[in-house]
Design a protein around this motif. Structure first.
Motif, short mmCIF file in Angstrom:
data_model
loop_
_atom_site.label_atom_id
_atom_site.label_comp_id
_atom_site.label_asym_id
_atom_site.label_seq_id
_atom_site.Cartn_x
_atom_site.Cartn_y
_atom_site.Cartn_z
N VAL A 288 9.43 8.21 -1.46
CA VAL A 288 10.12 8.43 -2.40
C VAL A 288 11.52 9.00 -2.41
CG1 VAL A 288 10.07 10.31 -4.44
CG2 VAL A 288 8.16 9.23 -3.80
N ILE A 289 11.61 9.62 -1.41
CA ILE A 289 12.96 9.87 -1.15
C ILE A 289 14.00 8.58 -0.56
CG2 ILE A 289 14.63 11.03 0.66
CD1 ILE A 289 12.69 13.33 0.99
N SER A 290 12.98 7.79 -0.09
CA SER A 290 14.05 6.50 0.17
C SER A 290 14.12 5.75 -1.13
CB SER A 290 12.98 5.64 1.08
OG SER A 290 12.83 6.06 2.49
N THR A 291 13.28 5.55 -2.02
CA THR A 291 13.38 4.64 -3.18
C THR A 291 14.49 5.25 -3.96
OG1 THR A 291 12.15 3.54 -4.85
CG2 THR A 291 11.86 6.02 -4.79
N MET A 292 14.88 6.73 -4.03
CA MET A 292 15.95 7.18 -4.73
C MET A 292 17.31 6.56 -4.20
SD MET A 292 14.75 10.92 -5.52
CE MET A 292 13.48 11.45 -6.29
N ASP A 293 17.25 6.30 -2.98
CA ASP A 293 18.40 5.89 -2.44
C ASP A 293 19.51 7.15 -2.35
OD1 ASP A 293 20.54 4.39 -1.23
OD2 ASP A 293 20.68 3.10 -2.93
N ILE A 294 19.52 8.17 -1.85
CA ILE A 294 19.93 9.39 -1.93
C ILE A 294 21.15 9.40 -0.88
CG2 ILE A 294 19.91 11.80 -1.42
CD1 ILE A 294 17.48 11.91 -3.18
N VAL A 295 22.20 9.61 -1.17
CA VAL A 295 23.31 10.03 -0.27
C VAL A 295 23.81 11.29 -0.78
CG1 VAL A 295 25.66 9.56 0.33
CG2 VAL A 295 23.97 7.49 0.41
N GLN B 161 0.90 -1.30 -0.14
CA GLN B 161 -0.20 -0.11 -0.21
C GLN B 161 0.64 1.27 -0.21
OE1 GLN B 161 -2.39 -0.76 3.54
NE2 GLN B 161 -3.95 -1.81 2.33
N ARG B 162 2.16 1.10 0.65
CA ARG B 162 2.91 2.17 0.73
C ARG B 162 3.73 2.45 -0.37
NH1 ARG B 162 4.11 5.19 5.31
NH2 ARG B 162 4.96 6.55 3.61
N THR B 163 3.95 1.56 -1.48
CA THR B 163 5.18 1.60 -2.43
C THR B 163 4.44 1.33 -3.85
OG1 THR B 163 5.47 -0.59 -2.04
CG2 THR B 163 6.78 1.01 -1.09
N VAL B 164 3.38 0.54 -3.96
CA VAL B 164 2.75 0.37 -5.22
C VAL B 164 1.96 1.61 -5.98
CG1 VAL B 164 1.03 -0.85 -6.69
CG2 VAL B 164 2.63 -2.11 -4.85
N GLY B 165 2.43 1.87 -7.03
CA GLY B 165 1.80 3.04 -7.62
C GLY B 165 2.48 4.16 -7.21
N ILE B 166 3.29 4.32 -6.35
CA ILE B 166 3.85 5.80 -5.79
C ILE B 166 5.27 6.07 -6.59
CG2 ILE B 166 4.75 6.95 -3.76
CD1 ILE B 166 1.91 6.05 -3.35
N GLY B 167 5.13 7.34 -7.09
CA GLY B 167 6.50 7.86 -7.67
C GLY B 167 6.77 7.16 -8.78
N VAL C 284 8.54 -2.90 -14.32
CA VAL C 284 7.68 -2.89 -15.30
C VAL C 284 6.99 -1.65 -15.45
CG1 VAL C 284 5.40 -3.88 -16.43
CG2 VAL C 284 7.15 -5.20 -15.09
N THR C 285 6.44 -1.06 -14.12
CA THR C 285 5.80 0.12 -13.95
C THR C 285 6.60 1.57 -13.48
OG1 THR C 285 4.94 -0.54 -11.74
CG2 THR C 285 3.64 -1.07 -13.62
N GLY C 286 7.82 1.12 -13.03
CA GLY C 286 8.66 2.34 -12.41
C GLY C 286 8.15 3.00 -11.20
N ASP C 287 7.50 2.09 -10.21
CA ASP C 287 7.02 2.91 -9.23
C ASP C 287 7.88 2.36 -7.98
OD1 ASP C 287 6.38 0.05 -8.71
OD2 ASP C 287 4.23 0.37 -8.74
N CYS C 288 7.83 2.67 -6.71
CA CYS C 288 8.65 2.46 -5.75
C CYS C 288 8.55 0.77 -5.36
CB CYS C 288 8.29 3.07 -4.42
SG CYS C 288 8.26 4.83 -4.27
N LYS D 203 4.53 14.94 -7.02
CA LYS D 203 3.34 16.04 -7.56
C LYS D 203 2.08 15.22 -7.53
CE LYS D 203 4.10 19.33 -10.24
NZ LYS D 203 4.50 20.18 -11.56
N GLY D 204 1.01 15.79 -6.78
CA GLY D 204 -0.35 14.67 -6.65
C GLY D 204 -0.24 13.68 -5.55
N HIS D 205 0.80 13.40 -4.84
CA HIS D 205 0.99 12.36 -3.90
C HIS D 205 0.80 13.18 -2.51
CE1 HIS D 205 1.84 8.98 -6.26
NE2 HIS D 205 2.91 9.40 -6.66
N MET D 206 0.57 12.34 -1.55
CA MET D 206 0.39 12.78 -0.19
C MET D 206 1.72 13.10 0.37
SD MET D 206 -3.03 12.50 0.03
CE MET D 206 -3.78 12.22 1.58
N LEU D 207 1.79 13.56 1.55
CA LEU D 207 2.91 14.11 2.40
C LEU D 207 3.77 12.81 2.83
CD1 LEU D 207 4.67 16.20 3.77
CD2 LEU D 207 3.24 16.29 5.75
#
Length: 417
Positions: free
Chosen positions: A404-411, A222-228, A274-278, A394-398
């Motif tokens: 999304v920040i987590s899925t980018m794996d930012i350092v 629920q937290r990752t499918v279809g997000i970002g 396939v879909t490019g989401d989280c 854009k269009g997602h919830m807070l």
């Protein structure tokens, strides 16, 4: 009813999911994001400028500190650029050792990512599981370089030293009984290769444990499918690389498309989404850990069968052995000149890239014939990913911003370079 106007919210830099150095200015319509403006530059590492003031061989340690979760992969890109300009090729054994440690680094990176990604979204147990395996691999870093993180192990012309024949042992302690001491040292009785081999045998089972916790977990999906979600065309246009690009279904991996070192001799697959989401990016990274495990096993088998040098014998660019330096005047002079002045590289420019855990890590190096770079420009994968933040949230919830920040794996070490 009263009209609700957009309001501006500062997300970070003190927010735990903003890693202390990311400030996101969010324009909110209630709980929904209308615009996200990432403010970077809070870390200011200045690695590129520092590298231009130092001899080539003194900047290798700075590379570890860029993406400080993918230490040896950063060194690899810089060392490859130097070797291209020098026109030298390291011994084959050194190339296999580099590839093996690149893949160890990929697993280390993905374990930290998976643990912190889970923690950001609210799955606490997986963090503890990931760090259990991460600890075992950090010991490999320590065994070859003496440092658990910033190894400075790769050198132009090879690697600093061969693999140790004996792993360091846990020592007796007042708080540790003999039984637990024996259990800790069970895998450490042989060489580093023996230790790694026993790790690679049990690691696929550990990845199965992570997947049991998360892959079909209803809350996780629920937290990752279809997000970002990012389409393949858009991911290419935005300059995505690594799992961010492959999660969108583009099978681009430098290890296959532009092989370096000995990757063209190894058998491994490139997982794509396939879909490019989280959720897809999560599945890609988990599968990458399994593929890295396969590569490490192949490297172990080759390294066992093929002893040999791990450093070129050209003492203009590689240091002589310590024993020689103590007895031979010429070796002492080579050693002194190498560590005070370094070496001059023929004038020219080059770009060398490696498939780092986060994506394409490249070094664009210009030499004017001196002993330090005229210009060093680093192509860090995380910068292009962070630039797409506005589009992805854009269009997602807070709450989805954190995912999304987590899925980018930012350092940020590599972004504020």
């Amino acid at each position: 009813m009263a009209d609700i106007q957009n309001y501006t919210l500062n997300f970070g830099p003190q927010h735990p999911a903003a890693h202390g150095v990311l400030r996101l200015v969010l324009e909110m319509d209630g709980e929904v994001i209308q615009r996200a403006d990432p403010h970077v530059g809070l870390l200011h590492r200045a690695t590129e400028k520092l590298a231009e003031t130092k001899p080539y061989n003194q900047s290798i340690g700075y590379m570890d500190r860029l993406d400080y979760v993918s230490m040896m992969c950063n060194e690899h890109g810089y060392v490859l650029a130097i070797e291209k300009l020098l026109g030298v090729t390291p011994p084959l054994r050194a190339q296999y050792i580099r590839v093996m440690f690149d893949e160890i680094t990929r697993i280390l990176n993905h374990l930290l990512w998976l643990g912190s990604h889970g923690l950001d979204i609210g799955a606490m147990t997986v963090f503890l599981y990931c760090f259990r395996e991460r600890e075992a691999l950090m010991d490999c870093y320590e065994a070859v370089s003496g440092a658990r993180m910033h190894a400075t192990y790769y050198r132009p012309g090879g690697v600093a030293r061969d693999l140790p024949e004996r792993m360091p042992q846990y020592q007796p302690s007042p708080v540790r009984g003999q039984a637990s001491l024996d259990a800790l040292n069970k895998d450490r009785q042989g060489s580093l290769l023996d230790y790694l081999e026993s790790f690679t045998e049990r690691f696929p089972g550990c990845v199965d444990e992570y997947e049991t916790l998360l892959t079909n977990n209803r809350i996780w999906k629920q937290r990752t499918v279809g997000i970002g979600a990012v389409s393949a065309e858009r991911a290419i246009a935005l300059g995505f690389t690594g799992p961010m690009l492959r999660g969108s279904g583009v099978a681009w991996d430098l290890r296959k498309k532009q092989p370096y070192e000995v990757y063209d001799r190894l058998d491994f697959d490139i997982p794509v989404g396939v879909t490019g989401d989280c959720y897809d990016r999560y599945l890609v990274r988990v599968q990458e850990m399994r593929e890295s495990n396969r590569i490490i096993r192949q490297c172990i088998a080759w390294l066992r069968a093929n002893p040999g040098p791990v450093m070129l014998e050209n003492h203009k660019i590689t240091p002589p052995r310590r024993a020689e330096m103590k007895e031979d005047m010429e070796s002492l002079i080579h050693h002194f000149k190498l560590f005070t002045e370094g070496y001059c590289i023929p004038a020219g420019e080059t770009y060398a890239a490696v498939e780092a855990p986060k994506g394409e890590f490249g070094c664009y190096l210009i030499s004017d014939g001196a002993n330090k770079p005229y210009r060093l420009k680093i192509r860090a994968p995380g910068f292009a990913h962070l630039a797409a933040m506005d589009e992805m949230v854009k269009g997602h919830m807070l709450a989805d911003v954190v995912a999304v920040i987590s899925t980018m794996d930012i350092v940020f070490g590599e972004i504020d370079r």
